[in-house]
Every structure is written in structure tokens, then in C-alpha cells.
Design a protein around this motif. Structure first.
Motif, PDB file in Angstrom:
ATOM      1  N   VAL A  75      21.890  38.751  23.293  1.00 51.83           N
ATOM      2  CA  VAL A  75      22.057  37.503  24.049  1.00 51.83           C
ATOM      3  C   VAL A  75      23.097  37.756  25.140  1.00 51.83           C
ATOM      4  O   VAL A  75      24.042  38.507  24.923  1.00 51.83           O
ATOM      5  N   LYS A  76      22.907  37.139  26.297  1.00 55.85           N
ATOM      6  CA  LYS A  76      23.784  37.491  27.410  1.00 55.85           C
ATOM      7  C   LYS A  76      24.778  36.392  27.806  1.00 55.85           C
ATOM      8  O   LYS A  76      25.926  36.697  28.107  1.00 55.85           O
ATOM      9  N   ALA A  77      24.363  35.113  27.811  1.00 55.84           N
ATOM     10  CA  ALA A  77      25.292  34.059  28.248  1.00 55.84           C
ATOM     11  C   ALA A  77      26.469  33.953  27.281  1.00 55.84           C
ATOM     12  O   ALA A  77      27.622  33.784  27.703  1.00 55.84           O
ATOM     13  N   GLU A  78      26.216  34.086  25.976  1.00 53.99           N
ATOM     14  CA  GLU A  78      27.282  33.958  24.978  1.00 53.99           C
ATOM     15  C   GLU A  78      28.293  35.110  25.112  1.00 53.99           C
ATOM     16  O   GLU A  78      29.497  34.910  24.986  1.00 53.99           O
ATOM     17  N   VAL A  79      27.802  36.305  25.395  1.00 59.01           N
ATOM     18  CA  VAL A  79      28.716  37.446  25.582  1.00 59.01           C
ATOM     19  C   VAL A  79      29.546  37.228  26.855  1.00 59.01           C
ATOM     20  O   VAL A  79      30.770  37.422  26.852  1.00 59.01           O
ATOM     21  N   ALA A  80      28.879  36.797  27.933  1.00 59.16           N
ATOM     22  CA  ALA A  80      29.601  36.582  29.204  1.00 59.16           C
ATOM     23  C   ALA A  80      30.706  35.546  29.011  1.00 59.16           C
ATOM     24  O   ALA A  80      31.814  35.693  29.550  1.00 59.16           O
ATOM     25  N   ALA A  81      30.433  34.494  28.219  1.00 59.40           N
ATOM     26  CA  ALA A  81      31.448  33.460  27.973  1.00 59.40           C
ATOM     27  C   ALA A  81      32.621  34.044  27.186  1.00 59.40           C
ATOM     28  O   ALA A  81      33.792  33.750  27.474  1.00 59.40           O
ATOM     29  N   ALA A  82      32.327  34.886  26.191  1.00 57.45           N
ATOM     30  CA  ALA A  82      33.399  35.504  25.394  1.00 57.45           C
ATOM     31  C   ALA A  82      34.228  36.451  26.265  1.00 57.45           C
ATOM     32  O   ALA A  82      35.458  36.496  26.161  1.00 57.45           O
ATOM     33  N   VAL A  83      33.556  37.191  27.132  1.00 57.40           N
ATOM     34  CA  VAL A  83      34.259  38.113  28.046  1.00 57.40           C
ATOM     35  C   VAL A  83      35.197  37.299  28.956  1.00 57.40           C
ATOM     36  O   VAL A  83      36.366  37.664  29.154  1.00 57.40           O
ATOM     37  N   ALA A  84      34.689  36.178  29.480  1.00 53.58           N
ATOM     38  CA  ALA A  84      35.508  35.329  30.363  1.00 53.58           C
ATOM     39  C   ALA A  84      36.703  34.771  29.595  1.00 53.58           C
ATOM     40  O   ALA A  84      37.830  34.732  30.119  1.00 53.58           O
TER      41      ALA A  84
END
Ligand code: NAD
Length: 280
Positions: free
Chosen positions: A98-107
């Protein structure tokens, strides 16, 4: 410009395959895994691996390596915490489904500046270091995200790694990716589970008669349940849309069958077959 070294965090099926594939391209490559048993196995196979996450990340920061997060979604937060502490400026990517959830965690960890998400659409129902192979990514599609603020130089590094592993690169926005994989990757897991349970409901005779169509339809039901849970929960919104549409299709088929409306069922079958042929 020479290719940067690669540092892989998590040496399971995907991370272990990536460490092997990166090493065969002649790059310097090393990895981290929390279990000494896995690290011992990787070292015995001739790879550079460690159970020391801090040392692994400091080495990556020093070598200006491309760091790849290859653990299941529930473990991503603790890995990002360590990256933020020990290597906050490295070029960073991941392989999570999954990509949006990872991007949110990275942010949330302040690491977006040099992060570009990735998802190699490759895998088997197996897991762990021993299931990995350097050939896993050959001819696979490797999605690399393009979102607001994506660093083109890090994007290029990730794309080069994917191409070196023999994959075909497909750029996509994180949200677009999640909506697409909900339909073609995550939903099939739920359908395979439903089919496996339905077959089991038919008892020993049904399972004894099961042949190719049942085997093909249930293949991904062999995937480790925690991985499937993490994929589905991490992409719940898009998966609910895909699931609702599929339930509508099945409900309609049920109504048509109850009405003995075989012409309608046949029309739906023709359309499904046409779509299947178009996909090949
Ligand atoms: P795997 O079970 O084979 O390996 C997972 C690895 O993560 C193991 O090495 C494990 O030790 C490590 N790990 C788990 N929890 C950890 C924690 N709390 N801290 C540190 N390390 C931890 O799984 P995999 O199939 O390699 O999946 C890894 C990632 O790749 C997942 O995010 C998955 O979504 C993604 N992915 C999987 C597939 C597939 O088909 N299996 C395909 C594409 C992407």
C-alpha cells in the motif's frame, strides 16, 4: 553517474530477493533483519547482513546508499523511527503493497524530502529469506510513486534499481496505485479466501474433486494471514469500493440464477470473457 549502494531493511521474501538481485547487478548491497537466524542464513549464503539496525543505517548514511524498507506495514513505523534518528538524509524507498499509508507514515517522521514509494508487483505465497530468489523481479511491474514534491533524483535511483532487477517501471500517484491494487491484488485475496472456505464447506468429496479451476482460484489463500490483513487494512477505503462493486455483481448473478434468467447470466459471462481476453 554510478549506482549508489543498496541497503535493504527486512530480509524476507521481497527484501531477501532484492538483496540477492542488487548484489548480482554488481552493486554494493547489505541488509538488516531483526532475527539472528535469518542474518546467519544470509551470511552463510554469501551476503552482507546484520541484526544491528543502528549500525546498518549509519553505514547507509555514510555511503549515501539507497535505503529500501522491506518489512510488513505494521513494522514500518519503528523502522522509520530508526531512519529518522540515524540516517535522516538518506534516499529512501519501500516495497510495501500500500502506498498512501506508507507516505503518511514517512511524512509523520519528517522523512518525505528524499522518499519515493515503490511496489514491485512480484511475489509468491511463500515467505522468509529462504523463499527469496534473485530472479523474483524479472519481467515484473514495479510501481514507483510520483506525488507532489517527489525528488526526481531519488526517483531515478529507485527506477534504476528496479530496471537493474529486470522489472518494468510504472509511475503512478500513491492514491491511484492503491485504488488499482485494491482491485487486482487485494480483492483477489479476499475472493480466494471465500472460495477456499466454500470448497471446505462441501466436505471431503468436494475437496477431493477440486481440480484446476479451484486450485487457480484459491492459490493466494496460502499467503500468510498477517500479510493479507496488513494489505487489506492499509488499503481499506479503496478495497471497500472494489468489494462493494464485486458484491453487486455476485448479487445480480444470484438474482438471475434464482429467476433462472440464463440469458442475463450468459451476457455477463460474455462480458467477463471479453475483459479477460483484453487483459492478456
Ligand atoms: P516476509 O514475511 O517474507 O518478510 C518480512 C520481513 O520483515 C522478515 O524478514 C521479518 O523478519 C521482517 N519483520 C517483520 N516484522 C518486523 C519488525 N517488527 N521489525 C523488523 N523487522 C520485521 O514478507 P514479504 O513478503 O517479504 O513482505 C515484505 C513487504 O513486501 C511487505 O510490506 C509486503 O507488503 C511487501 N510485498 C509483498 C509481496 C508478496 O507477494 N509477498 C509482494 C510485493 C510487496
Amino acid at each position: 553517474m554510478s549506482s549508489p549502494p543498496v541497503c535493504v531493511l527486512g530480509l524476507g521474501l521481497i527484501g531477501g530477493s532484492l538483496l540477492r538481485a542488487a548484489a548480482t547487478t554488481g552493486r554494493q548491497a547489505w541488509g538488516y533483519n531483526r532475527s539472528a537466524q535469518v542474518v546467519d542464513a544470509a551470511v552463510a549464503d554469501g551476503f552482507d547482513a546484520s541484526t544491528d539496525l543502528t549500525a546498518t543505517l549509519r553505514r547507509a548514511a555514510h555511503a549515501d546508499a539507497l535505503v529500501v524498507i522491506a518489512v510488513p506495514m505494521p513494522a514500518v513505523g519503528s523502522i522509520l523511527e530508526a531512519v529518522a534518528e540515524h540516517a535522516p538524509d538518506v534516499a529512501l524507498t519501500d516495497v510495501v503493497s500500500v502506498k498512501a499509508e506508507v507516505a503518511a507514515a514517512v511524512a509523520a517522521h519528517g522523512l518525505s524530502r528524499r522518499f519515493v514509494g515503490g511496489h514491485p508487483m512480484a511475489g509468491t505465497a511463500e515467505s522468509g529469506w529462504t523463499a527469496g530468489t534473485a530472479e523474483l523481479f524479472r519481467d515484473a511491474v514495479w510501481v514507483i510513486t510520483v506525488d507532489d514534491g517527489t525528488d526526481p533524483e531519488v526517483w531515478r535511483q529507485v527506477a534504476e534499481l528496479a530496471l537493474d532487477c529486470g522489472s518494468v517501471v510504472v509511475p503512478a500517484e500513491s492514491g491511484e496505485h492503491d485504488a488499482a491494487v485494491a482491485r487486482v491484488s487485494h480483492l483477489p485475496h479476499l475472493l480466494a479466501e471465500a472460495l477456499a472456505l466454500s470448497g471446505a464447506g462441501g466436505g471431503d468429496l468436494a475437496l477431493g474433486l477440486a481440480a484446476g479451476s479451484f486450485r487457480d482460484g484459491t492459490r493466494v489463500a496460502a499467503t500468510a494471514p498477517p500479510l493479507v490483513d496488513a494489505m487489506c487494512e492499509g488499503n481499506a477505503e479503496a478495497l471497500l469500493v472494489a468489494l462493494d462493486e464485486t458484491l453487486d455483481v455476485l448479487t445480480t448473478a444470484r438474482e438471475q440464477l434464482a429467476d433462472r434468467s440464463t440469458s442475463a447470466l450468459t451476457r455477463a459471462g460474455h462480458e467477463a470473457r471479453t475483459r479477460y481476453e483484453q487483459r492478456r
